[in-house]
Design an enzyme around this catalytic site. Structure first.
Site, mmCIF file in Angstrom:
data_model
loop_
_atom_site.group_PDB
_atom_site.id
_atom_site.type_symbol
_atom_site.label_atom_id
_atom_site.label_comp_id
_atom_site.label_asym_id
_atom_site.label_seq_id
_atom_site.Cartn_x
_atom_site.Cartn_y
_atom_site.Cartn_z
ATOM 1 N N LYS A 1 0.853 -1.193 0.000
ATOM 2 C CA LYS A 1 0.000 0.000 0.000
ATOM 3 C C LYS A 1 0.884 1.237 0.000
ATOM 4 C CE LYS A 1 -4.398 0.596 2.408
ATOM 5 N NZ LYS A 1 -5.054 0.451 3.714
HETATM 6 O O1 G3P Z 1 -7.609 1.318 5.828
HETATM 7 C C1 G3P Z 1 -8.063 2.520 5.337
HETATM 8 C C2 G3P Z 1 -9.451 2.925 5.775
HETATM 9 O O2 G3P Z 1 -10.356 1.885 5.591
HETATM 10 C C3 G3P Z 1 -9.517 3.617 7.101
HETATM 11 O O3 G3P Z 1 -10.839 3.809 7.551
HETATM 12 O O4 G3P Z 1 -12.456 4.438 9.317
HETATM 13 O O5 G3P Z 1 -10.024 5.041 9.587
HETATM 14 O O6 G3P Z 1 -11.452 6.211 7.920
HETATM 15 P P1 G3P Z 1 -11.198 4.941 8.655
#
Ligand code: G3P
Length: 217
Positions: free
Chosen positions: A83
């Site tokens: 990533k």
């Molecule tokens: O892994 C990336 C993403 O899914 C993070 O989500 O909830 O931290 O915005 P969030």
């Protein structure tokens, strides 16, 4: 549509993978930092549990550093996907790592123009963050529709990995739009199962069955 779990928690991964509906895992530095133990060992364990792609993110921000870390992450296990953030250096690293046959997930995507650049750089996955757009009063799912249109127009093979899913409707909308993958925290995957009428209906079936057995006895 594929469902990935967005977590570094091995117990949650094992529990949900055992059900048989999980296609892959995504992690990020914030998620891995929450888990005890060595992150490389944890990623290796996750790869052994899941028969699918597992994203591990670089923390370097310069091209050279991303290349070194990206190659190292790819060596952890054949399931690993690297990533990289959607920056100039990240897009350059995406192009170079993809050229070496390493699968790349370009993360922190918040606009259709960014998604176009990731596809041009040969990304295997693009990760638009829908929840974080919703957080700033911008419709995250509209971005997914725009990326679906752009990628379909040019037959880009980059898969749209809807990230930052906060509730079941993000997943349902993603499926209706034809996104390839939704990655969700364990709680959101659990919520996909639930319907009060299922619970009430099952309770009634079992009660009626029990009553009939008592009458017959
Ligand atoms: O892994 C990336 C993403 O899914 C993070 O989500 O909830 O931290 O915005 P969030």
């Amino acid at each position: 549509m594929k469902i990935f779990i967005d977590t570094g928690n091995i117990a949650d991964i094992q529990r949900l993978v055992d059900i048989g509906i999980i296609d892959g895992i995504t992690t990020n530095p914030s998620l891995l930092a929450k888990e005890p133990g060595d992150y490389r060992e944890n990623l290796k364990k996750i790869c052994e549990i899941v028969q699918g792609p597992v994203s591990g993110e670089v923390t370097a921000t310069d091209f050279g550093g991303m290349m070194t870390q990206g190659r190292d992450i790819a060596k952890i296990h054949p399931h690993m996907v690297v990533k990289v953030p959607l920056t100039r250096d990240g897009i350059k690293a995406c192009k170079a790592l993809s050229g070496e046959g390493i699968r790349v997930n370009v993360t922190l995507c918040f606009s259709p123009s960014q998604a176009l650049l990731a596809a041009k750089a040969g990304a295997t996955y693009i990760s638009p963050f829908v929840g974080r757009l919703d957080d700033i009063a911008t419709n995250g799912m509209e971005l997914i529709q725009e990326i679906v249109t752009i990628y379909d127009n040019y037959d880009f093979t980059t898969e749209i990995l809807v990230a930052s899913c906060r509730h079941p409707m993000h997943v349902v909308e993603a499926a209706k739009m034809g996104a390839d993958i939704a990655t969700c925290p364990p709680a959101v995957i659990d919520a996909l199962f639930n319907h009060p009428l299922t619970t009430i209906g099952l309770e009634k079936f079992l009660k009626d069955w029990e009553k009939a057995q008592t009458v017959k006895a």
